[in-house]
Design an enzyme around this catalytic site. Structure first.
Site, PDB file in Angstrom:
ATOM      1  CG  PHE A 292       7.389  60.460  42.576  1.00  0.00           C
ATOM      2  CD1 PHE A 292       7.096  60.501  43.927  1.00  0.00           C
ATOM      3  CD2 PHE A 292       7.669  61.654  41.910  1.00  0.00           C
ATOM      4  CE1 PHE A 292       7.085  61.703  44.615  1.00  0.00           C
ATOM      5  CE2 PHE A 292       7.663  62.868  42.594  1.00  0.00           C
ATOM      6  CZ  PHE A 292       7.371  62.884  43.950  1.00  0.00           C
ATOM      7  CG  ASP A 293       7.511  52.366  41.097  1.00  0.00           C
ATOM      8  OD1 ASP A 293       7.576  52.245  39.858  1.00  0.00           O
ATOM      9  OD2 ASP A 293       7.010  51.512  41.840  1.00  0.00           O
ATOM     10  N   GLY A 294       5.677  54.350  39.815  1.00  0.00           N
ATOM     11  CA  GLY A 294       4.258  54.555  39.537  1.00  0.00           C
ATOM     12  C   GLY A 294       3.340  53.706  40.396  1.00  0.00           C
TER      13      GLY A 294
ATOM     14  CG  PHE B 258       9.682  58.691  47.302  1.00  0.00           C
ATOM     15  CD1 PHE B 258      10.084  58.518  48.619  1.00  0.00           C
ATOM     16  CD2 PHE B 258       9.640  59.984  46.788  1.00  0.00           C
ATOM     17  CE1 PHE B 258      10.441  59.597  49.408  1.00  0.00           C
ATOM     18  CE2 PHE B 258       9.993  61.078  47.568  1.00  0.00           C
ATOM     19  CZ  PHE B 258      10.390  60.890  48.888  1.00  0.00           C
TER      20      PHE B 258
END
Length: 302
Positions: free
Chosen positions: A160-162, A272
């Site tokens: 995951f991106d933040g 994502f």
């Protein structure tokens, strides 16, 4: 949560994300709805080949067998009608996927049924359906073609991106409006102030619940944060996750480095990210879901 689904992790998938429907979609685009309907009926006994999210769905459903109980539910949510969707259900059965629930919306946007199913995640190839789901509070992503598949591995790995994915886009807005120095100053000053939740926070929390059903040493699900942040902007992220009581197995603070090599090293099943450029590069090495949410996508939308 919808009656009958209990506290399961519920993932909704569109037919074009699950299977390769490029040929029939071309018929729809070139010749219209009726030609598409006739095409699907005449080919409904031909098994569809896996699409870009097939391997991910297969691995999600395999978790139930490992646990010997149903903690994961995958539902089909499709713009097809039941008539044209019969080929999709036949292919689900032929591939041995444990998918029994579906909503065929007959050309309308199917995201309206996500709440009724109690979905935590919606994966589709239709950008407007994904946007609609995000606007209504669901984690959703547009699956991009071309990403590598990790069929042979038993482990299921999410990256995951933040900002604008797990977290709100508040910090990203500061960065885009004031630059890196303003962003780092703000994050340093706000280090003990938790970030707001982004669209994928509820999905990660639900995924954590499934992880906790396994012994930690042998859990087949592994998660990673892969972010362009670096020190001093790392502390706020760490404290936010601690405040949420949400576990990430790995955290990569890359300071603006290209994420692709790190995603490949992590062997992500899916990544994502909200930024189209990051997604385009990542999709060359891993299956990638673009999350059209937050300030980076306001410019794209306009």
């Amino acid at each position: 949560m919808a009656a009958g689904l209990g506290d399961k992790l519920v993932v909704a998938i569109s037919s074009r994300a699950l299977f390769d429907l490029r040929e029939s979609h071309e018929v729809y685009e070139n010749d219209g709805v009726e030609a598409y309907r006739q095409y699907q009926i005449s080919h409904e006994d031909e098994v569809l080949q896996p699409g870009d999210a097939f391997s991910l769905v297969q691995k999600l459903l395999a978790l139930n067998a490992r646990l010997e109980r149903q903690l994961v539910e995958v539902v089909l949510v499709s713009r097809n009608s039941a008539d044209t969707g019969l080929r999709v259900f036949n292919s689900i059965q032929q591939h041995g996927l444990e998918i029994s629930r579906a909503a065929f919306s007959g050309g309308s946007s199917p995201y309206l049924y996500l709440k009724a199913f109690g979905c935590h995640l919606f994966l589709s190839t239709h950008v407007e359906d994904v946007r609609g789901a995000l606007e209504n509070g669901f984690a959703a992503a547009t699956i991009l073609s071309g990403g590598a598949q990790r069929d042979a591995a038993d482990e299921l790995r999410f990256a995951f991106d933040g900002d604008a994915v797990l977290f709100s886009d508040e910090a990203e807005r500061v960065f885009q409006q004031g630059g890196l120095e303003a962003f780092q100053n703000r994050e340093r000053e706000s280090a003990r102030e938790p970030l707001g939740g982004g669209p994928f926070k509820p999905f990660l929390a639900a995924l954590n619940r499934v992880q906790r059903a396994f012994p930690q040493a042998s859990c087949p699900i592994r998660t990673a944060l892969v972010t362009a942040r670096s020190a001093p902007a790392h502390e706020r992220v760490i404290r936010t996750l601690r405040e949420w009581d949400i576990r990430l197995d790995e955290s990569l603070f890359l300071g603006g480095l290209d994420k692709s090599a790190f995603l490949e090293a992590f062997s992500a099943d899916v990544f994502f990210d909200d930024q189209p450029g990051h997604c385009e590069r990542a999709s060359k090495v891993v299956a990638t879901g673009h999350v059209p949410h937050g300030v980076s996508n306001e410019k794209v939308a306009n």
